[in-house]
Design a protein around this motif. Sequence first.
Motif, mmCIF file in Angstrom:
data_model
loop_
_atom_site.group_PDB
_atom_site.id
_atom_site.type_symbol
_atom_site.label_atom_id
_atom_site.label_comp_id
_atom_site.label_asym_id
_atom_site.label_seq_id
_atom_site.Cartn_x
_atom_site.Cartn_y
_atom_site.Cartn_z
ATOM 1 N N ARG A 147 0.619 -1.452 -0.147
ATOM 2 C CA ARG A 147 0.032 -0.417 -0.575
ATOM 3 C C ARG A 147 0.660 1.705 0.060
ATOM 4 O O ARG A 147 1.508 1.357 0.245
ATOM 5 N N VAL A 148 0.964 1.951 -0.762
ATOM 6 C CA VAL A 148 1.465 3.547 -0.575
ATOM 7 C C VAL A 148 0.890 4.445 0.129
ATOM 8 O O VAL A 148 -0.112 4.908 -0.352
ATOM 9 N N ASP A 149 1.835 4.385 1.251
ATOM 10 C CA ASP A 149 1.111 5.308 1.536
ATOM 11 C C ASP A 149 1.238 6.632 2.075
ATOM 12 O O ASP A 149 0.672 7.756 2.079
ATOM 13 N N GLU A 150 3.305 7.385 1.182
ATOM 14 C CA GLU A 150 2.717 8.474 0.305
ATOM 15 C C GLU A 150 3.582 8.494 -0.475
ATOM 16 O O GLU A 150 5.206 7.255 -0.557
ATOM 17 N N VAL A 151 3.556 9.252 -1.365
ATOM 18 C CA VAL A 151 4.885 9.104 -2.795
ATOM 19 C C VAL A 151 5.978 9.560 -2.028
ATOM 20 O O VAL A 151 5.893 11.665 -1.889
ATOM 21 N N LEU A 152 7.259 9.387 -2.359
ATOM 22 C CA LEU A 152 8.583 10.956 -1.897
ATOM 23 C C LEU A 152 8.793 11.089 -2.865
ATOM 24 O O LEU A 152 9.113 12.424 -2.812
ATOM 25 N N ALA A 153 8.851 10.791 -3.992
ATOM 26 C CA ALA A 153 10.088 10.952 -4.854
ATOM 27 C C ALA A 153 9.209 10.778 -6.183
ATOM 28 O O ALA A 153 8.756 8.930 -6.521
ATOM 29 N N GLY A 154 8.876 10.776 -7.886
ATOM 30 C CA GLY A 154 8.732 10.545 -8.451
ATOM 31 C C GLY A 154 7.323 10.054 -9.271
ATOM 32 O O GLY A 154 6.710 10.960 -8.123
#
Length: 170
Positions: free
Chosen positions: A55-62
């Motif tokens: 599960r993607v909790d936060e996109v940090l980059a890209g």
Amino acid sequence: MTGLEAEQFANLRSMVRSANVTVLGTVLSGGPGERINDAEGSDVDTEVMIDLEVRVDEVLAGTLGKNSETVTVTFGPVPAADVSPAMWRPVVGEQSIFALRRAGAAIPGLAKKDPRVFAQNIYYVVYSKGLIDEEADKTAFPTADQDGFARKLRGQDFDTTLQQVRAAAR
């Protein structure tokens, strides 16, 4: 579990910026993925990729693929005889930072884009140091070697590492 070791990075910034996407994610499940049969004469060796649903909790980059609340992160291959829930069960429910390369994406100097594979929306860790685990609120690198930038992050407060990844993305 390791990443694509053809890519090497000397620091956190170059790894994060080279990855297609870096996410803070929670492992929801795991299991066997693609089976690979390698035939040599009458001998057939079967290896299996291990897939984690994250599960993607936060996109940090890209950038993630479209409609990606979760991503499949694949590791391996491992011999088919060695595949067991003991491989993925310990990481289910755990949160980590994943520096990811989308399967089929172009890799500068190494590979051209493969649209057929790219459309599958599967990811793998760019490099063994591209999996940054959180264990007891500390940063851990279970697959990293003992030198380089990973060693400097090992054991520090996970939130500090997370802030360093965010800064590396800028």
